[in-house]
Design an enzyme around this catalytic site. Structure first.
Site, PDB file in Angstrom:
ATOM      1  N   GLY A  48       0.772  -1.235   0.000  1.00 45.85           N
ATOM      2  CA  GLY A  48       0.000   0.000   0.000  1.00 45.85           C
ATOM      3  C   GLY A  48       0.801   1.282   0.000  1.00 45.85           C
ATOM      4  O   GLY A  48       0.216   2.360   0.137  1.00 45.85           O
ATOM      5  N   TRP A  50       2.312   2.831  -2.456  1.00 40.85           N
ATOM      6  CA  TRP A  50       1.915   3.697  -3.570  1.00 40.85           C
ATOM      7  C   TRP A  50       0.509   4.248  -3.361  1.00 40.85           C
ATOM      8  O   TRP A  50       0.219   5.376  -3.754  1.00 40.85           O
ATOM      9  CB  TRP A  50       2.006   2.918  -4.889  1.00 40.85           C
ATOM     10  CG  TRP A  50       3.388   2.897  -5.467  1.00 40.85           C
ATOM     11  CD1 TRP A  50       4.561   2.925  -4.780  1.00 40.85           C
ATOM     12  CD2 TRP A  50       3.742   2.868  -6.852  1.00 40.85           C
ATOM     13  NE1 TRP A  50       5.619   2.901  -5.650  1.00 40.85           N
ATOM     14  CE2 TRP A  50       5.151   2.863  -6.919  1.00 40.85           C
ATOM     15  CE3 TRP A  50       3.005   2.812  -8.030  1.00 40.85           C
ATOM     16  CZ2 TRP A  50       5.837   2.818  -8.141  1.00 40.85           C
ATOM     17  CZ3 TRP A  50       3.689   2.779  -9.240  1.00 40.85           C
ATOM     18  CH2 TRP A  50       5.083   2.781  -9.294  1.00 40.85           C
ATOM     19  N   ASP A  67      -5.023  -6.098  -5.744  1.00 44.42           N
ATOM     20  CA  ASP A  67      -3.952  -7.069  -5.503  1.00 44.42           C
ATOM     21  C   ASP A  67      -4.563  -8.400  -5.091  1.00 44.42           C
ATOM     22  O   ASP A  67      -5.660  -8.438  -4.507  1.00 44.42           O
ATOM     23  CB  ASP A  67      -2.997  -6.588  -4.405  1.00 44.42           C
ATOM     24  CG  ASP A  67      -1.617  -7.229  -4.516  1.00 44.42           C
ATOM     25  OD1 ASP A  67      -0.655  -6.507  -4.798  1.00 44.42           O
ATOM     26  OD2 ASP A  67      -1.512  -8.459  -4.344  1.00 44.42           O
ATOM     27  N   ASP A 106       3.344  -1.281 -10.075  1.00 47.86           N
ATOM     28  CA  ASP A 106       4.695  -1.519  -9.533  1.00 47.86           C
ATOM     29  C   ASP A 106       4.931  -3.022  -9.396  1.00 47.86           C
ATOM     30  O   ASP A 106       5.762  -3.455  -8.609  1.00 47.86           O
ATOM     31  CB  ASP A 106       4.842  -0.823  -8.176  1.00 47.86           C
ATOM     32  CG  ASP A 106       6.293  -0.716  -7.726  1.00 47.86           C
ATOM     33  OD1 ASP A 106       7.175  -0.588  -8.590  1.00 47.86           O
ATOM     34  OD2 ASP A 106       6.551  -0.767  -6.506  1.00 47.86           O
ATOM     35  N   LYS A 146       6.332  -0.689 -14.008  1.00 45.68           N
ATOM     36  CA  LYS A 146       7.708  -1.103 -13.752  1.00 45.68           C
ATOM     37  C   LYS A 146       8.084  -2.251 -14.669  1.00 45.68           C
ATOM     38  O   LYS A 146       7.270  -3.142 -14.945  1.00 45.68           O
ATOM     39  CB  LYS A 146       7.872  -1.540 -12.297  1.00 45.68           C
ATOM     40  CG  LYS A 146       9.294  -2.043 -11.981  1.00 45.68           C
ATOM     41  CD  LYS A 146       9.564  -2.089 -10.503  1.00 45.68           C
ATOM     42  CE  LYS A 146       8.811  -3.179  -9.785  1.00 45.68           C
ATOM     43  NZ  LYS A 146       9.125  -3.189  -8.350  1.00 45.68           N
TER      44      LYS A 146
END
Length: 251
Positions: A48, A50, A67, A106, A146
């Site tokens: 968490g 981000w 997620d 990410d 990413k």
């Protein structure tokens, strides 16, 4: 003190759930991702860090984290537990969240230590996030993913570039010195129904503040030089932006 210790300790002191929070801060400072009131979707959001940064920076906006792992509750943040490739999750994002201004990822693969394999898996995850972004981003929206540097990077960057006004590569200072990770940032989601060089006939329905005629093509706004309200003119598309374009009359 190592970079890892610096950001790890800083995160603990400032209440962030992960050191990666500083990566997103630096990405925002470099690529200007967030505005007050934005809707942000963070894919692979656990634990968490981000989400915390996004919530701080969009103020009155909306932040949704997705997620497979459970994300402990955060004030002002919605969470969805599930796989982003699951149709139910995709349907929720499309129906309950609607259009997003920013999509973040990410996500990183479980590391095997075999560089080419880890790179390929990171590209696969980035492409999954990219597919979601294409479905939910509003015109002009931004995408961040990413990926580990490697042979498949150029192809991924080129694919992102075709869907956005431009794409840039960012390596935040908060990334570990030894890491090959970088972030691809697609700026300005392009959904225009026209391209530069297209020729078509349009009806001028309004006059803009600068005196240009205004036409619409499938809901997309075109500014036409030297055209007056009420005219029907043949034009050539000269420039296309996420939310509007420019055309010159041919007749």
């Amino acid at each position: 003190m190592s970079g890892r210790d610096e950001y790890y300790n800083k995160a603990k002191q400032q209440g962030y759930r992960s050191r990666s929070a500083y990566k997103l801060q630096q990405l925002d400072e470099t690529a200007d991702l967030f505005d007050d009131g934005d809707t942000v979707i963070d894919l692979g959001a656990a634990p968490g860090g981000w989400l915390q940064v996004a919530a701080e920076r969009v103020g009155t906006g909306r932040v949704v984290g997705v997620d497979r792992q459970r994300i402990d509750s955060l004030d002002g943040v919605e969470t969805v537990r599930g796989d982003l490739t699951d149709e139910d999750v995709q349907a929720y994002l499309a129906e309950r969240v609607g259009e997003a201004d920013v999509v973040l990822s990410d996500m990183a693969p479980n590391m095997t230590g075999e560089y080419d394999l880890d790179h390929a898996r990171s590209v696969y995850l980035a492409r999954q996030a990219f597919d979601v972004a294409l479905d939910v981003l509003a015109p002009g929206g931004d995408f961040v993913a990413k990926v580990f540097d490697g042979r498949d990077l150029d192809a991924l960057e080129a694919d992102i570039d075709t869907e956005f006004e431009y794409v840039q590569t960012v390596r935040p200072d908060a990334s570990r010195d030894e890491s090959s990770e970088l972030y691809l940032v697609g700026k300005g989601r392009m959904t225009a129904p026209v391209e530069p060089g297209d020729e078509l006939v349009v009806a001028i329905t309004e006059t803009g503040d600068e005196g240009d005629g205004i036409a619409t093509v499938e809901g997309y706004t075109l500014f036409v030089r030297d055209a007056d309200e009420g005219e029907e003119v043949e034009v050539r598309i000269e420039d296309v932006k996420p939310r509007f374009g420019f055309a010159d009359r041919l007749d």
